[in-house]
Write a protein that holds these residues in place. Sequence first.
Motif, mmCIF file in Angstrom:
data_model
loop_
_atom_site.group_PDB
_atom_site.id
_atom_site.type_symbol
_atom_site.label_atom_id
_atom_site.label_comp_id
_atom_site.label_asym_id
_atom_site.label_seq_id
_atom_site.Cartn_x
_atom_site.Cartn_y
_atom_site.Cartn_z
ATOM 1 N N PRO A 263 -23.798 4.955 -27.300
ATOM 2 C CA PRO A 263 -24.471 4.943 -28.606
ATOM 3 C C PRO A 263 -25.958 5.280 -28.454
ATOM 4 O O PRO A 263 -26.610 4.795 -27.527
ATOM 5 N N GLY A 264 -26.457 6.138 -29.330
ATOM 6 C CA GLY A 264 -27.862 6.522 -29.301
ATOM 7 C C GLY A 264 -28.191 7.707 -28.403
ATOM 8 O O GLY A 264 -29.313 8.189 -28.404
ATOM 9 N N PHE A 265 -27.206 8.209 -27.644
ATOM 10 C CA PHE A 265 -27.441 9.371 -26.778
ATOM 11 C C PHE A 265 -27.748 10.592 -27.634
ATOM 12 O O PHE A 265 -27.081 10.847 -28.628
ATOM 13 N N GLN A 266 -28.782 11.346 -27.245
ATOM 14 C CA GLN A 266 -29.115 12.581 -27.946
ATOM 15 C C GLN A 266 -29.003 13.799 -27.032
ATOM 16 O O GLN A 266 -28.433 14.804 -27.425
ATOM 17 N N ALA A 267 -29.596 13.711 -25.826
ATOM 18 C CA ALA A 267 -29.617 14.893 -24.963
ATOM 19 C C ALA A 267 -29.716 14.497 -23.498
ATOM 20 O O ALA A 267 -30.280 13.452 -23.157
ATOM 21 N N PHE A 268 -29.168 15.373 -22.646
ATOM 22 C CA PHE A 268 -29.255 15.235 -21.197
ATOM 23 C C PHE A 268 -29.631 16.597 -20.641
ATOM 24 O O PHE A 268 -29.066 17.613 -21.038
ATOM 25 N N ARG A 269 -30.575 16.614 -19.709
ATOM 26 C CA ARG A 269 -30.933 17.842 -19.003
ATOM 27 C C ARG A 269 -31.131 17.524 -17.528
ATOM 28 O O ARG A 269 -31.825 16.569 -17.187
ATOM 29 N N PHE B 12 -36.598 8.533 -27.876
ATOM 30 C CA PHE B 12 -37.163 7.994 -26.647
ATOM 31 C C PHE B 12 -36.638 8.831 -25.490
ATOM 32 O O PHE B 12 -35.430 9.084 -25.398
ATOM 33 N N VAL B 13 -37.527 9.280 -24.611
ATOM 34 C CA VAL B 13 -37.162 10.161 -23.503
ATOM 35 C C VAL B 13 -37.456 9.467 -22.177
ATOM 36 O O VAL B 13 -38.525 8.874 -22.002
ATOM 37 N N VAL B 14 -36.491 9.577 -21.257
ATOM 38 C CA VAL B 14 -36.666 9.050 -19.909
ATOM 39 C C VAL B 14 -36.512 10.218 -18.940
ATOM 40 O O VAL B 14 -35.543 10.982 -19.025
ATOM 41 N N MET B 15 -37.484 10.352 -18.036
ATOM 42 C CA MET B 15 -37.431 11.402 -17.014
ATOM 43 C C MET B 15 -37.442 10.747 -15.644
ATOM 44 O O MET B 15 -38.397 10.072 -15.287
ATOM 45 N N ASN B 16 -36.347 10.960 -14.920
ATOM 46 C CA ASN B 16 -36.251 10.479 -13.551
ATOM 47 C C ASN B 16 -36.664 11.653 -12.669
ATOM 48 O O ASN B 16 -35.998 12.686 -12.660
ATOM 49 N N ASN B 17 -37.772 11.518 -11.968
ATOM 50 C CA ASN B 17 -38.337 12.575 -11.130
ATOM 51 C C ASN B 17 -37.887 12.338 -9.694
ATOM 52 O O ASN B 17 -38.250 11.324 -9.089
ATOM 53 N N ILE B 18 -37.106 13.283 -9.153
ATOM 54 C CA ILE B 18 -36.461 13.072 -7.857
ATOM 55 C C ILE B 18 -36.786 14.218 -6.902
ATOM 56 O O ILE B 18 -36.289 15.336 -7.075
ATOM 57 N N PRO B 19 -37.626 13.967 -5.886
ATOM 58 C CA PRO B 19 -37.917 14.991 -4.878
ATOM 59 C C PRO B 19 -36.705 15.182 -3.960
ATOM 60 O O PRO B 19 -36.234 14.230 -3.343
ATOM 61 N N SER C 121 -41.319 7.464 -18.899
ATOM 62 C CA SER C 121 -40.655 7.376 -20.204
ATOM 63 C C SER C 121 -41.660 7.690 -21.300
ATOM 64 O O SER C 121 -42.863 7.437 -21.146
ATOM 65 N N TYR C 122 -41.153 8.256 -22.380
ATOM 66 C CA TYR C 122 -41.993 8.762 -23.460
ATOM 67 C C TYR C 122 -41.384 8.427 -24.815
ATOM 68 O O TYR C 122 -40.169 8.422 -24.968
ATOM 69 N N HIS C 123 -42.238 8.241 -25.780
ATOM 70 C CA HIS C 123 -41.821 8.156 -27.176
ATOM 71 C C HIS C 123 -42.182 9.482 -27.826
ATOM 72 O O HIS C 123 -43.304 9.990 -27.636
ATOM 73 N N MET C 124 -41.256 10.059 -28.565
ATOM 74 C CA MET C 124 -41.517 11.313 -29.254
ATOM 75 C C MET C 124 -42.586 11.082 -30.318
ATOM 76 O O MET C 124 -42.647 10.008 -30.911
ATOM 77 N N ILE C 125 -43.432 12.098 -30.511
ATOM 78 C CA ILE C 125 -44.478 12.028 -31.543
ATOM 79 C C ILE C 125 -44.467 13.294 -32.375
ATOM 80 O O ILE C 125 -44.026 14.344 -31.909
ATOM 81 N N GLU C 126 -44.945 13.184 -33.586
ATOM 82 C CA GLU C 126 -45.058 14.342 -34.475
ATOM 83 C C GLU C 126 -46.288 15.142 -34.089
ATOM 84 O O GLU C 126 -47.348 14.583 -33.827
ATOM 85 N N ALA C 127 -46.159 16.454 -34.066
ATOM 86 C CA ALA C 127 -47.280 17.310 -33.660
ATOM 87 C C ALA C 127 -48.231 17.609 -34.809
ATOM 88 O O ALA C 127 -49.376 17.929 -34.592
ATOM 89 N N VAL D 253 -36.023 17.004 -12.343
ATOM 90 C CA VAL D 253 -36.206 16.067 -13.444
ATOM 91 C C VAL D 253 -34.837 15.850 -14.090
ATOM 92 O O VAL D 253 -34.183 16.808 -14.503
ATOM 93 N N VAL D 254 -34.435 14.588 -14.132
ATOM 94 C CA VAL D 254 -33.212 14.203 -14.841
ATOM 95 C C VAL D 254 -33.685 13.573 -16.142
ATOM 96 O O VAL D 254 -34.268 12.490 -16.142
ATOM 97 N N MET D 255 -33.493 14.291 -17.236
ATOM 98 C CA MET D 255 -34.048 13.871 -18.522
ATOM 99 C C MET D 255 -32.939 13.455 -19.475
ATOM 100 O O MET D 255 -31.955 14.172 -19.629
ATOM 101 N N THR D 256 -33.124 12.287 -20.085
ATOM 102 C CA THR D 256 -32.235 11.869 -21.167
ATOM 103 C C THR D 256 -33.086 11.537 -22.379
ATOM 104 O O THR D 256 -34.206 11.042 -22.247
ATOM 105 N N GLN D 257 -32.544 11.833 -23.537
ATOM 106 C CA GLN D 257 -33.212 11.480 -24.789
ATOM 107 C C GLN D 257 -32.284 10.573 -25.577
ATOM 108 O O GLN D 257 -31.077 10.829 -25.668
ATOM 109 N N TRP D 258 -32.866 9.538 -26.144
ATOM 110 C CA TRP D 258 -32.138 8.499 -26.869
ATOM 111 C C TRP D 258 -32.739 8.328 -28.251
ATOM 112 O O TRP D 258 -33.911 8.622 -28.465
ATOM 113 N N THR D 259 -31.946 7.802 -29.180
ATOM 114 C CA THR D 259 -32.446 7.518 -30.518
ATOM 115 C C THR D 259 -33.568 6.495 -30.462
ATOM 116 O O THR D 259 -34.560 6.616 -31.173
#
Length: 165
Positions: A97-103, A66-73, A158-164, A114-120
Amino acid sequence: MNAYMTNGTLDFLKKIPAKHTDITFYFMREGTSTLVYYEGEGKNVFASGRTYDIVIENGSMHQNGFVVMNNIPVADDGKPTFEDAFKQRQQSVESMPGFQAFRLLRPKQGNTYVVMTQWTSESDYDNWKNSDAFKQAHKHGSDAKPPAYFLDQPFVTSYHMIEAD
């Protein structure tokens, strides 16, 4: 290192990996909108994509989650202050718990970071959002007005990852 993303229909976007087999693409969906993200150097392979500098990178992106993007001008003169604030506080999210990535992504054009976090899972993100660590990291509070260097009201996607496949 750069980050690249674009939006479009899944049918159109899922053709991109066949043309660029050396790139790992991450597909995610919010409602009916699909977003594709990748990281690398060089030219953006998307015809109408957005390019960012990766200012802070923690963890690894995964093909699921699960990905959350906080868009901040952010105003030009506030960018150093904004980036420094994230460099000071970003460690607290990594231990959740569940943290995968931060950008933290600085736009190459425009002013919207864009402040992006990805979670399990979405529930892992909700647990972070309701944690004391989150409250500490966001201590200016929702009652306070945004910092003066914000050009506009931030918004979250926010987004749910999908298989391509």
